[in-house]
Motif scaffolding. Structure first.
Motif, short mmCIF file in Angstrom:
data_model
loop_
_atom_site.label_atom_id
_atom_site.label_comp_id
_atom_site.label_asym_id
_atom_site.label_seq_id
_atom_site.Cartn_x
_atom_site.Cartn_y
_atom_site.Cartn_z
N ASN A 68 77.26 -18.49 28.47
CA ASN A 68 78.40 -17.97 29.21
C ASN A 68 78.11 -18.09 30.70
O ASN A 68 78.60 -19.00 31.36
CB ASN A 68 78.65 -16.52 28.76
N ASN A 72 74.68 -12.54 32.06
CA ASN A 72 75.41 -11.81 31.02
C ASN A 72 75.10 -12.24 29.59
O ASN A 72 75.92 -12.03 28.71
CB ASN A 72 76.92 -11.96 31.28
N THR A 76 77.26 -11.03 26.47
CA THR A 76 77.92 -12.05 25.66
C THR A 76 77.53 -11.89 24.19
O THR A 76 78.38 -11.89 23.30
CB THR A 76 77.52 -13.45 26.16
N SER B 68 82.46 -10.54 29.73
CA SER B 68 81.41 -11.33 29.08
C SER B 68 81.40 -11.09 27.58
O SER B 68 81.27 -12.03 26.79
CB SER B 68 80.04 -10.97 29.67
N ILE B 95 83.75 -14.54 35.31
CA ILE B 95 83.90 -14.77 33.88
C ILE B 95 85.36 -15.09 33.52
O ILE B 95 85.63 -15.65 32.46
CB ILE B 95 83.34 -13.57 33.06
#
Lengths: 306, 402
Positions: A68, A72, A76, B68, B95
């Motif tokens: 990702n 994170n 994720t 996320s 994101i």
């Protein structure tokens, strides 16, 4: 556990990836994935392993994989694992799946620490592996909070007035242990039996597990690629990188060197510490040795060995 | 909380969105509380605690982790929803692009609130306007009813096989999120049938067919082509938005397009507005029409994709248009003005245009402000000259040290 049997396990991290010769990360990933025969979903934050293993349209992962962003991976994988729990609950997935993140020290000690802490507190069923090579190697060897004191990096250069990194490294393994999760361990690819045993435990606990694994980097540490395992072993033998585990809050030392080697034996082969051997910097080596000794004594006490 | 069996209820915008989420019953929700969105996160937590939904609710430690986790869960193969506002959306920024680039059909409600500094928790559109280039479909809602309806439609738009993009449904913070309004709720079963069962493509959890999600697509790769494919997908969503609206009309009787003209056909001057300011402006249009003024409005519902051709068609007959904007781009015009003005550029004859900034930090937008805006338009129409292309409505006349 026989090395012959381990070597016969199906490779889920396949050849053809573009990690450097001698890179610790690839060895760490293979040893960890040998520890389970269940299907595994892998998540990597941005980093060496990520850019080297998934160069579109190729992939080295013969197992489900997701990347990702940098900070994170734990968040994720929290999402992936939550989706899995939902689908299991609904009967749409009928088999057990394991979840593992492989993050470097930059993506774990530094920018990813918040997401990691959140995921541990929420108790997701995942194994988070930090392959700690002690700097931002992917962007070209910048210091992280895992970089040892005194080390040269491109953002802690050896200058006329400042001789490399001036701060001690963060003790992330202890930070994670403070989250009181079921399983936390520190391991090294030089001690493969210990590492695979720990990964097996990590994959089988109910809830989160964390493995901090030393990952030698020939480029960043400045030593020949053929010496990675030897350098990793010296980190363990000098007690710079002790092997221990924290299982349900109980600290246990897994390896006690017969003779604790002086830290210089680990520093010497690495070009990143070369400047410390100049007379004006020798005090830094002494201070580093004192720090290793102090940490080792504390660990022995925590493990009931003192 | 409103009784679930009632069809017509008096609830806030936040409660309406939470009800839509309950009826959609998503597989995973990852959310973090932020004013004025917090009610959604709380009300949905109650639904989870009471067993009214089957959702795995991930109470993350930040908005960055909220998005996320949504990315992870959506890639895994789950139907995923979240909600945010302001600083939260700003923290998700990185994101947002990844969710769109990975083609993940996440539905998110954004309760519009201004961005710091100075810190202020009230409504403007700086948050979503700043996210306009992230690749998300953006839908705006005038009131609680529209927010509810838009969230339900968003699921179908996002998950459509020709789209597969995340959708952001916007409503005004406090003005709509915290005001109690009359809302018609659809039956649970009707919503369930409308959204249908989610069938993911290439789910990560299909361990028999391992897929690599989010690979490195560098210099020798296909980044450019993947972006082009993403652009084509959002282009295709234009039709899908209208098709879904048609279908939604059949179950609700309520009509939606990409924008809503109000007394626009025979108008000579008009305002272009987003969200709740449309309601106030419609009242002013009615009052001014009584007095014989040829005024109308165009309320934009879908901002991304941007409907340049349709908008220029709808506005081309006007003499003057004021683009009302609840956001700024310091050093330039507001984003809506820049885009609408650009859309009209190729017309042979086009209306004069002004950009009027209003309501920053929740400053009230009152009927007299709409009236003032129409006054500006009427003067421009009469003189055929724009003296000040950028103006402000409702600014206090005080000396501020600049």
């Amino acid at each position: 556990m026989k090395i012959k049997e381990l070597s016969a396990t199906k490779e889920r991290f396949t050849s053809g990836h573009r990690l450097c010769a001698g890179c610790g990360a690839g060895i760490v990933v293979r040893q960890v994935l040998m520890a389970t025969d269940k299907p595994v979903v892998v998540c990597c934050p941005t980093g060496c392993l990520e850019v080297s293993s998934t160069i579109y349209p190729s992939t080295a992962w013969d197992t489900p994989y997701i990347h990702n962003a940098f900070e994170n991976a734990a968040a994720t994988l929290s999402g992936v694992e939550s989706a899995y729990r939902f689908l299991r609950k609904k009967g749409r997935i009928d088999r057990e799946i394991r979840f593992v993140a492989f993050g470097g020290d930059g993506g774990t000690y530094d920018i990813g620490l918040q997401a990691l802490s959140g995921a541990l507190e929420r108790g997701h069923g995942m194994v988070y592996v930090c392959y700690d090579n002690g700097a931002y190697m992917n962007t070209g060897i910048q210091r992280s909070s895992a970089t040892p004191r005194g080390a040269w990096t491109t953002t802690s250069p050896v200058g006329k007035v400042i001789p490399g990194k001036t701060q001690d490294r963060k003790d992330l393994t202890a930070c994670v242990a403070a989250h009181d999760i079921p399983y936390v361990a520190q391991a090294s690819p030089s001690h493969w039996r210990d590492l695979v045993t720990k990964a097996r435990k990590a994959f089988e606990v109910d809830g989160p597990a964390f493995l901090n694994i030393l990952s030698p980097c020939p480029r960043g540490w400045r030593y020949p690629g053929s010496q990675s395992i030897a350098v990793a072993r010296l980190a363990v033998e000098t007690c710079f990188w002790p092997l221990f585990e924290v299982e349900d809050g109980r600290w246990k030392l897994n390896y006690k060197p017969k003779e604790k080697k002086p830290l210089v034996e680990w520093l010497k082969p690495q070009g990143r510490f070369k400047h410390l051997f100049a007379p004006e910097n020798e005090h830094i080596i002494e201070e580093q040795q004192a720090k290793v000794d102090k940490d080792w004594e504390r660990l022995l006490r925590l493990c009931g060995e003192a | 909380m409103a009784k679930l069996t009632e069809k017509i209820v008096a609830i806030t915008g936040n409660a309406a969105v939470a009800q839509a989420m309950r009826q959609i019953n998503p597989d995973v929700v990852a959310a973090y509380p932020i004013t004025p969105q917090t009610d959604i996160a709380e009300t949905f937590a109650e639904f989870v605690a009471d067993g009214l939904v089957d959702t795995e609710y991930v109470t993350v430690e930040s908005e960055h982790s909220a998005m996320s986790a949504c990315v992870g869960a959506s890639a895994a193969g789950a139907r995923v929803m979240t909600a945010t506002s302001s600083q939260g959306l700003a923290l998700m920024w990185e994101i947002l692009y990844i969710a769109a680039g990975m083609r993940l059909p996440i539905t998110m409600t954004n309760v519009n609130r201004c961005l710091s500094a100075p810190i202020n928790i009230h409504c403007d559109h700086s948050d979503s306007m700043g996210a306009r280039d992230s690749g998300w479909i953006q839908i705006y809602s005038e009131n609680a009813q529209e927010a509810y309806d838009n969230v339900i439609q968003a699921i179908r738009i996002a998950e459509h096989k020709s789209v597969l993009l995340p959708v952001m449904v916007n409503m005004d913070g406090f003005i709509v999120s915290h005001s109690i309004e009359r809302v018609e709720l659809l039956d649970d079963e009707v919503v369930k049938r409308f959204v249908g069962e989610y069938k993911p493509v290439y789910p990560l959890l299909d361990v028999e067919n391992p897929v690599t999600h989010g690979p490195f697509d560098g210099l020798g790769g296909f980044y450019f082509e993947h972006k082009k494919a993403q652009i084509e997908a959002i282009e295709r969503s234009r039709k899908v938005v209208l098709d879904v609206a048609d279908e939604f009309k059949r179950i609700s009787g309520r009509e939606y397009g990409c924008f809503e003209p109000y007394r626009l056909d025979d108008a000579e001057v008009a305002l272009v507005v987003l969200n709740s300011a449309a309601g106030t402006s419609k009242c002013v249009v009615d009052a001014m029409r009584e007095e014989g003024y040829p005024v109308g409005i165009l309320k934009l519902r879908v901002f991304r994709p941007f409907l340049a051709r349709e908008l220029s068609e709808a506005l081309k007959h006007l003499k003057a248009v004021a683009i009302l904007e609840r956001a700024t781009s310091p050093g330039s015009f507001g984003p809506l003005y820049a885009e609408i003005r650009s859309a009209l550029y190729d017309l042979e004859a086009r209306p004069k245009m002004v950009n009027l900034i209003y309501g920053l930090g929740g400053r009230e937008f009152r009927p007299e402000h709409a009236k003032e805006a129409f006054g500006v338009c009427l003067k421009v129409a009469q003189t055929k000259r724009v003296e000040k292309p950028l103006g402000y409505l409702g600014l206090k006349e005080v000396e501020v040290i600049s």
